[in-house]
Structures are given as C-alpha cells and as structure tokens.
Design a protein around this motif. Structure first.
Motif, mmCIF file in Angstrom:
data_model
loop_
_atom_site.group_PDB
_atom_site.id
_atom_site.type_symbol
_atom_site.label_atom_id
_atom_site.label_comp_id
_atom_site.label_asym_id
_atom_site.label_seq_id
_atom_site.Cartn_x
_atom_site.Cartn_y
_atom_site.Cartn_z
ATOM 1 N N ILE A 142 0.703 -1.362 -0.049
ATOM 2 C CA ILE A 142 -0.017 0.036 0.007
ATOM 3 C C ILE A 142 0.643 1.021 0.136
ATOM 4 N N ARG A 143 2.047 1.228 0.219
ATOM 5 C CA ARG A 143 3.118 2.528 0.492
ATOM 6 C C ARG A 143 3.851 2.538 -0.920
ATOM 7 N N GLY A 144 3.206 3.089 -1.776
ATOM 8 C CA GLY A 144 3.670 3.457 -3.188
ATOM 9 C C GLY A 144 4.190 2.391 -4.152
ATOM 10 N N ASN A 145 3.187 1.584 -4.021
ATOM 11 C CA ASN A 145 3.101 0.324 -5.199
ATOM 12 C C ASN A 145 2.111 0.441 -6.134
ATOM 13 N N LYS A 146 2.565 0.255 -7.346
ATOM 14 C CA LYS A 146 1.794 0.600 -8.522
ATOM 15 C C LYS A 146 0.520 -0.461 -8.436
ATOM 16 N N LYS A 147 0.486 -1.733 -7.981
ATOM 17 C CA LYS A 147 -0.207 -2.671 -7.959
ATOM 18 C C LYS A 147 -1.232 -2.855 -6.730
ATOM 19 N N ALA A 148 -0.955 -1.700 -5.926
ATOM 20 C CA ALA A 148 -1.571 -1.667 -4.759
ATOM 21 C C ALA A 148 -3.334 -1.645 -4.835
ATOM 22 N N ILE A 149 -4.138 -2.226 -4.009
ATOM 23 C CA ILE A 149 -5.601 -2.273 -4.335
ATOM 24 C C ILE A 149 -6.222 -1.104 -3.442
ATOM 25 N N GLY A 150 -7.229 -0.501 -3.880
ATOM 26 C CA GLY A 150 -7.938 0.566 -3.111
ATOM 27 C C GLY A 150 -7.399 1.865 -3.368
ATOM 28 N N GLN A 151 -8.087 2.890 -2.499
ATOM 29 C CA GLN A 151 -7.883 4.176 -2.910
ATOM 30 C C GLN A 151 -6.544 4.456 -2.349
ATOM 31 N N PHE A 152 -5.525 5.121 -3.280
ATOM 32 C CA PHE A 152 -4.153 5.393 -2.865
ATOM 33 C C PHE A 152 -4.210 6.530 -1.967
ATOM 34 N N HIS A 153 -3.524 6.672 -0.714
ATOM 35 C CA HIS A 153 -3.311 7.816 0.148
ATOM 36 C C HIS A 153 -1.762 8.086 0.177
ATOM 37 N N PRO A 154 -1.546 9.064 -0.462
ATOM 38 C CA PRO A 154 -0.047 9.646 -0.359
ATOM 39 C C PRO A 154 0.186 9.820 1.675
ATOM 40 N N ARG A 155 1.603 9.495 1.674
ATOM 41 C CA ARG A 155 1.941 9.437 3.039
ATOM 42 C C ARG A 155 3.107 10.655 3.081
ATOM 43 N N ARG A 176 -0.699 14.331 14.871
ATOM 44 C CA ARG A 176 -0.003 12.983 14.934
ATOM 45 C C ARG A 176 -0.788 11.983 14.742
ATOM 46 N N LEU A 177 -0.609 10.705 15.100
ATOM 47 C CA LEU A 177 -1.370 9.469 14.839
ATOM 48 C C LEU A 177 -2.225 9.507 13.577
ATOM 49 N N GLY A 178 -1.506 9.277 12.398
ATOM 50 C CA GLY A 178 -2.248 9.094 11.458
ATOM 51 C C GLY A 178 -2.834 10.484 10.445
ATOM 52 N N GLU A 179 -1.897 11.571 10.733
ATOM 53 C CA GLU A 179 -2.584 12.811 10.284
ATOM 54 C C GLU A 179 -2.155 13.119 8.638
ATOM 55 N N ASP A 180 -1.340 12.375 8.236
ATOM 56 C CA ASP A 180 -1.362 12.270 6.583
ATOM 57 C C ASP A 180 -2.576 11.414 5.992
ATOM 58 N N ILE A 181 -2.706 10.343 6.523
ATOM 59 C CA ILE A 181 -3.944 9.386 5.997
ATOM 60 C C ILE A 181 -5.159 10.249 5.984
ATOM 61 N N GLU A 182 -5.395 10.938 7.321
ATOM 62 C CA GLU A 182 -6.618 11.620 7.532
ATOM 63 C C GLU A 182 -6.597 12.847 6.318
ATOM 64 N N TYR A 183 -5.463 13.544 5.985
ATOM 65 C CA TYR A 183 -5.528 14.484 5.001
ATOM 66 C C TYR A 183 -5.861 13.995 3.807
ATOM 67 N N SER A 184 -5.248 12.764 3.536
ATOM 68 C CA SER A 184 -5.452 12.218 1.995
ATOM 69 C C SER A 184 -6.929 11.810 1.827
ATOM 70 N N ILE A 185 -7.438 11.383 2.874
ATOM 71 C CA ILE A 185 -8.811 10.919 2.614
ATOM 72 C C ILE A 185 -9.828 12.261 2.480
ATOM 73 N N ARG A 186 -9.629 13.307 3.301
ATOM 74 C CA ARG A 186 -10.111 14.519 3.074
ATOM 75 C C ARG A 186 -9.885 15.096 1.755
ATOM 76 N N ILE A 187 -8.833 15.198 1.220
ATOM 77 C CA ILE A 187 -8.530 15.789 -0.138
ATOM 78 C C ILE A 187 -9.473 14.927 -0.980
ATOM 79 N N HIS A 188 -9.257 13.422 -0.877
ATOM 80 C CA HIS A 188 -10.191 12.653 -1.890
ATOM 81 C C HIS A 188 -11.687 13.111 -1.723
#
Length: 322
Positions: A142-155, A176-188
C-alpha cells in the motif's frame, strides 16, 4: 512550476544537513525550502543557514506542536504553486523534482505521493527496516506500489499538494497519529485528483534500530484507530491482519510451552512465513545478512503494529474512551 519544499524538524541536525545536501544537487531548480524547527532542544539553525548560498532556504523556529501542525506553519508561509513535504530523515535523488515536474505537466494531479526505498549508504538494519515497510508480506504493497488495491493515500514522508488543495482543504487537522492519512482521505472527499508518481522515490532512513522501529510501529497501529474515529468506513479487514498475526504468534508460543500437539501446525506456518520473507528479502537486497535482519524487522513491524492497534481498539472502540 515553482515548488515549496516543507520540512518539519525535531532534534535532527545531522539528518537535515544530509537532506539539504541532496537538494543542492537537484536538476530542476525552481524551488524553495522551508525548514521549520518544531521546538527542538538541539536545533539546526547554523547548519540550515550554511546552505543560504546554495539553496533558496528559509529557517523558522516555533514551539513544539507535532509534525502535522508544523507542516501547516510551512504551508502558510510557502510561496510556491505546489507544496512538497518530506520527513527530515529522507535523502532525495537528484532528478526527483524534474520527475515530479514532468509528471505533473503530462498528467496533472492535485496531490501526489511517491514511494520510498533504501539508499546504498544505509546500514543493514536500515535496509531491513526499509524492506519490511515496503514488502507485500507486511504492508500489502500500500505504500507506493503501482499494484496496490484500493484508494491511494499519499504519506507525508513523500507527498505533494497543490496550493489549490491547501486553499480549499486547509492543512492538517490532527498533528500526530495518522495525520497524513486523514489529510489524504479529506482531499479525496473534496473531489481532487490524487495519484502515485511511481518514479518519484525518496530514500527514507526510518528508525536506526529495532527498539525505535518497534515504538514507531506501535504508534502507527494506534494511528489506524485514530483514523477510524474520523472515517469509520476506512477501517478495513486488512487492517486487522497485524493484530491477528500477533495473536497467532503469542498463541503458538503458549501452545509450545504447554506441549500441545496442535502447536506443530503453528510452527509450520511460522516457518513458512520466515522462509518466504527470508528468500524474498534476499532476492530484493542480494544479501543474506539483510534477509535475516528483514525477518526480525517484519516480525517487529507486525507485532508492534498489532499491539498498538489492539490497545486503542480496546480502549477507543470497545470502551469509547478518548
């Protein structure tokens, strides 16, 4: 395109020097660098200022708030069309900005993420940890793999957002505690186009020993529950895998202590997992030593994440405590 590179910094003067050294070698030169010292005791002001004749760099100091809000501090002062955030323990290939600029020109993204890897200069332990954090057997690709499944969330160790994203979505709402994932989901959720730039790789040092790595991954496990509190639909079955693996390991150990025959099945499964990681890591790194260390790193990662996940799942989901 003019880029603003934003780097939060906390007690890492030597590492910021190494990162800035790599930025002086960029083949694409339209960028500025903002280094924000987040309440460090051991600051890097003199080191950062020594790059003033090599980079368009600005240095700031502020009270400690954590990396998310420190990035917001940088967003508010950035002059670029596009903001790029790195962790301070990264090394950036010389053609990184050229790759990103060309990619955005050909296929514009409102936000992007890139993969990470291990530099030749890294220690065997750092290379093993890098393998574990990018292996399909631990993170599922899930961390930068072209073949990852599902919505991509930048880290946030390697992430870019346009000025338009920041103006509409704002910055990080947790520090802290997943701030980048929360941000990515909100951008989506706001309809922006997000994608992976697979060639925009950075070399990420991560933690330099397994104890530090354990603490970091325990934190990551807790962060997944924090994301759940914002976006319950984002808690998927795959996120329970490290917890299930951790329970399986502990149960197998207990069954062996009790000399129960069924322990043999658990031993066989664990042996197969160990061999799978060993040979895959050996193939990836061409080193038996790194392959052995990769087994330790993978088990450390899964168990630490699993324990952190179970701790906060029990506390914050079952008992609904903050």
């Amino acid at each position: 395109m003019f880029f603003s590179i934003i780097i939060p910094l906390y007690n890492r003067p030597q590492e910021i020097k190494e990162l800035l050294d790599t930025l002086t070698l960029q083949t694409y030169r339209q960028f500025e660098v903002l280094v924000i010292e987040d309440g460090s005791v051991n600051d890097a002001e003199a080191i950062v200022n020594s790059f003033a004749d090599k980079l368009q760099v600005r240095y700031f100091k502020k009270p400690n708030e954590g990396q998310g809000f420190t990035r917001n501090f940088g967003f508010e002062r950035a002059q670029g069309d596009y903001f790029i955030i790195f962790d301070s323990d990264c090394l950036i290939p010389a053609n990184y900005l050229e790759i990103v600029n060309n990619s955005l020109a050909a296929n514009y993204l409102d936000a992007y993420g890139g993969p990470d890897g291990a530099h030749d200069s890294f220690t065997p332990t750092q290379k093993a940890i890098s393998y574990s954090m990018t292996s399909p057997f631990t993170t599922g690709g899930i961390r930068g793999n072209k073949k990852a499944i599902g919505q991509f969330h930048p880290r946030s160790f390697n992430m870019g957002v346009s000025r338009q994203v920041w103006e509409k979505a704002g910055g990080f709402i947790i520090t802290r505690l997943g701030e980048d994932i929360e941000y990515s989901i909100r951008i989506h959720s706001l309809g922006f186009k997000i994608g992976l730039i697979p060639d925009a790789i950075v070399y990420h040092k991560r933690r330099t020993n397994f104890l530090q790595f354990y603490k970091q991954l325990h934190f990551f496990g807790r962060a997944r529950i924090n994301i759940y509190k914002f976006f319950p639909e984002q808690l998927k079955l795959v996120h329970f895998f490290p917890a299930a693996f951790t329970l399986f390991v502990f149960i197998t150990i207990i069954l062996n202590i009790l000399h129960w025959p069924i322990a043999c099945l658990g031993n066989i499964i664990l042996t197969l997992i160990i061999l799978l990681i060993f040979f895959h890591a050996w193939w990836k790194n061409k080193s038996a030593k790194i392959a052995i260390l990769s087994i330790i790193a993978a088990f450390t990662q899964l168990i630490a994440y699993g324990l952190g996940f179970m701790q906060d799942f029990w506390k914050r989901v079952i008992f609904n405590r903050s």
